[in-house]
Design an enzyme around this catalytic site. Structure first.
Site, PDB file in Angstrom:
ATOM      1  N   GLU A  96     -10.794   1.170  -4.616  1.00 46.74           N
ATOM      2  CA  GLU A  96     -10.597   2.612  -4.517  1.00 46.74           C
ATOM      3  C   GLU A  96      -9.654   3.225  -5.552  1.00 46.74           C
ATOM      4  OE1 GLU A  96     -11.500   3.612   0.043  1.00 46.74           O
ATOM      5  OE2 GLU A  96      -9.603   2.558  -0.187  1.00 46.74           O
TER       6      GLU A  96
ATOM      7  N   ASP B 263       0.874  -1.183   0.000  1.00 37.67           N
ATOM      8  CA  ASP B 263       0.000   0.000   0.000  1.00 37.67           C
ATOM      9  C   ASP B 263       0.901   1.220   0.000  1.00 37.67           C
ATOM     10  OD1 ASP B 263      -2.291   1.794   0.428  1.00 37.67           O
ATOM     11  OD2 ASP B 263      -3.315  -0.012   1.095  1.00 37.67           O
TER      12      ASP B 263
ATOM     13  N   HIS C  78      -3.842   2.211  -4.768  1.00 34.26           N
ATOM     14  CA  HIS C  78      -3.139   2.093  -3.484  1.00 34.26           C
ATOM     15  C   HIS C  78      -1.664   1.756  -3.733  1.00 34.26           C
ATOM     16  CE1 HIS C  78      -6.268   2.473  -0.376  1.00 34.26           C
ATOM     17  NE2 HIS C  78      -7.081   1.996  -1.282  1.00 34.26           N
TER      18      HIS C  78
HETATM   19  C1  ACM Z   1     -10.873  -1.244   1.707  1.00 31.14           C
HETATM   20  O1  ACM Z   1     -11.237  -1.074   2.886  1.00 31.14           O
HETATM   21  N1  ACM Z   1     -10.437  -0.223   0.980  1.00 31.14           N
HETATM   22  C2  ACM Z   1     -10.904  -2.552   1.089  1.00 31.14           C
END
Ligand code: ACM
Length: 684
Positions: free
Chosen positions: A322, A189, A266
């Site tokens: 996201e 991440d 991410h």
């Molecule tokens: C998440 O909580 N973005 C999977």
């Protein structure tokens, strides 16, 4: 007297007659399917031996596990006639359908556990250990047990804060004890890449290290990465050997480790270490990979080749959540890819990436798992969906014939507060007490048996943005993971929160004795006053009118027009469906139906700045008898201050008047905007 109790959940509350050979209660988590107990107990002593009749690999695991367990059992050289714990793998096990089920029979001579697999024997052993935790006494009788779901998981985010090998192993110990069997590790991440990839050394000599001693300082600061070994470097990573050690250790506990490598988003740490993988080639600019560039696929495939070499799991988790997708809209390579592949929008471009990665994984004998965003733009043909933004994604996946794993934020996000925020260390927000985790049932009543079969299981997610220490990590996990384990393993008919609560208190003592840091359940504060029980007031059930253009936001209705006059206050989070959310100020009028003496009008607001929830700048309370001409009773000015706290504040008026209509207005501070969340308008 022989007692037969079909539902073990009911049994557990039963107190046995006091006798030196008898345990006081049977306290097992997760509650087993069926227990048929007689009075009395078999007592494990120093002479008790183990005899295991199972294939060599399982035998070795179980032998070693039992030898190092709290019972410290020695292995017999030949089948003992008595005072023995016998583990026997069998081809058939009546009453047990699951490969992970077992039957444990305790007699005066000893304990026999039968199962169809090593995993089943291992779970029988966990039950034995939990029973024997009370003075080495094992209640006489038979326990027949099997899991409700095949996938019983916990996710650890080791990117936001990196906790090394020993921490992970310690959590594996507890997971096994509570019969969980999947450890999902969020390895990559923005906050740091955490797995050695030999082909891409910048991932670990640069992207694994950041400035800022904790995530918050870094995120609110410069968000920079630094060279490994620099004076200010914070972070770390697992070497490939360490990852193998985790996999092996998990295997010894019948747990599968599922690695997650985030894509397409991410990934700021990657697109900064290797800027050519982003659309602009500029470091620190995009979290998304460039999907138009073949180099991205070359990179991801090379990474996954090394990952698959280490992790033998059926599933490789590819994230998928996201993504901003913004840079794809103007990137020539992404646009060219969309044109060539006939993709109508950037959602389909993401789906192209995921589908292509799935093909790659399938070619290598693996399956793809991703967050529910992988549904957008079309789900890859063999993918399994991990549903986090509510349950809809998982249910949709199942409706289209895919497997799903449920980890909805409302029930499974362990980074939320587990008690009144003012009593807790800072968390990301939300409110997820033990009882709420426990209440979760992943299978809707409307599901057909075929759909229920596609519900693969449940998982708790522990995102670590606000969790800078190992002790804090454990505090957020325990005891909530015990509730999750019961959701994942136990039959719905056997669940009972009050009774579970008693077992959880005992389990907390046990966990603390073993060195785990846990939440103090005994002193739990509970939900906000008024959130569970109605607050008596004159407005209950009366008509509410919203001034034009000020109606509540569609995502935060709290159930609709009567939410502000239903007597129920909002709880510790605006997300609990009890708070009504407003984007354009609050302006409501309540009709009390007749002129009524009034002494008080008030309402509560909450503030949590992270997600943009603020206190009002001004509140006005006024009254009227004709609904047209209003007299102002109070005008309250309030200075909104941005901070890290979760706060609650009451704004209102007290005095004496009579009126039929009560008007309550609240306005935003335009410096902050965001939401106003208000709960019951209390009129007394
Ligand atoms: C998440 O909580 N973005 C999977």
């Amino acid at each position: 007297m022989k007692k037969i109790v079909r539902m073990a959940g009911m049994l557990l509350a039963f107190a046995f007659a006091s006798c030196s050979q008898q345990p006081q209660t049977l306290s097992i988590i997760p509650v087993p399917l069926k227990a048929e107990l007689q009075g009395g107990a078999f007592v494990v002593n120093e002479q008790t031996q183990v005899w295991i009749d199972a294939p060599e690999a399982d035998k070795n695991i179980l032998q070693e596990y039992l030898a190092s367990s709290s019972l410290k059992l020695a292995v017999a050289t030949e089948a003992p006639a008595s005072n023995a714990i016998v583990l026997k793998q069998v081809a058939e096990l009546p009453g047990v359908a699951s490969a992970e089920g077992y039957v444990l029979t305790a007699t005066k001579k000893g304990v026999e556990i039968q199962a169809k697999t090593g995993a089943g024997l291992f779970y029988g052993v966990q039950t034995l250990l939990q029973m024997a935790a009370d003075g080495n006494k094992v209640a006489l009788g038979t326990i027949t047990d099997e899991p409700r779901f095949e996938y019983r998981g916990m996710m650890l985010d080791v990117s936001r804060h990196f906790y090394g090998l020993d921490f992970v192993k310690k959590q594996i110990d507890a997971m096994a004890y509570y019969k969980l069997n999947r450890l999902h590790i969020h390895l990559t991440d923005a906050a740091g890449w955490r797995i050695e990839i030999k082909k891409y050394p910048r991932l670990t000599n640069f992207a694994a290290w950041r400035t800022g001693k904790d995530w918050k300082e870094w995120w609110n600061g410069d968000r920079k990465y630094v060279e490994e070994g620099s004076e200010d470097a914070v972070g770390g990573y697992f070497t490939q050997d360490q990852c193998r050690e985790i996999v092996e250790y998990a295997k010894q506990h019948y747990i599968t480790v599922i690695p997650e490598i985030e894509m397409p988003s991410h990934s700021e740490e990657v697109t900064t270490a290797y800027p050519e993988l982003s659309c602009t080639h500029v470091p620190y600019k995009q979290a998304d990979f460039c999907v138009g560039n073949e180099k991205t696929f070359e990179f991801l495939e090379n990474v996954l080749l090394e990952v698959m070499e280490i992790f033998p799991s059926e599933y490789i988790h590819v994230g998928g959540d996201e993504a901003s997708k913004q840079s794809w809209k103007t990137c020539p390579l992404c646009q060219a890819r969309m044109k060539k592949e006939g993709l109508k929008d950037v959602d389909e471009l993401q789906s192209y990436l995921i589908t292509r990665m799935e093909k790659f994984l399938n070619k290598h004998g693996r399956n793809l798992l991703g967050w529910d965003e992988i549904l957008e733009g079309g789900l890859a043909p063999n993918a399994t969906v991990m549903s986090w933004r509510g349950t809809e994604g998982g249910l949709k996946a199942i409706e289209s014939g895919h497997r799903a794993i449920m980890s909805p934020g409302e029930f499974c996000y362990f980074d939320s507060y587990q008690d009144a925020p003012h009593t807790q260390p800072e968390a990301i927000g939300g409110y997820l007490p033990l009882s709420k985790v426990y209440s979760y049932n992943p299978i809707p009543e409307t599901f057909t048996p075929e759909q229920a079969a596609l519900m693969y299981g449940v998982q708790a997610n522990l995102w670590a943005e606000y969790i800078p220490t190992k002790e804090h990590m454990e505090y957020m996990i325990y005891p909530r993971i015990l509730a999750l384990s019961e959701v994942a393993w136990s039959a719905v008919a056997n669940k009972n929160y009050d009774e579970f609560h008693g077992r959880a208190l005992k389990a907390i003592d046990d966990l603390r004795a073993k060195g785990y840091n846990t939440f103090d359940l005994k002193n739990e504060v509970g939900n906000r006053p008024g959130a569970d029980k109605p607050v008596e007031n004159l407005g209950i059930g009366k008509k509410v009118t919203y001034a034009e253009g000020t109606k509540y936001y569609s995502g935060y209705t709290a159930g609709g027009d009567d939410a502000l006059v239903n007597g129920i206050r909002g709880g510790w989070t605006y997300g609990d469906k009890l708070w009504q959310g407003f984007l354009k100020g609050v302006d409501v009028t309540i009709d009390l139906e007749k002129e009524t003496p009034i002494k008080e009008v008030n309402a509560d607001f909450m503030q949590i700045c992270g997600p943009g929830v603020f206190m009002p700048k001004e509140v006005i309370v006024s009254v009227s008898n004709d609904g047209k001409e209003f007299t102002e009773l109070a005008k309250i000015e309030h200075q909104v201050v941005k901070d890290d706290e979760v706060t609650f504040k009451t704004f209102g008026w007290t005095g004496e008047t009579t009126a039929r209509y009560v008007r309550y207005q609240a306005s935003h501070d335009n410096n902050f905007g965001g939401f106003l969340f208000v709960d019951e308008i209390v009129i007394k």
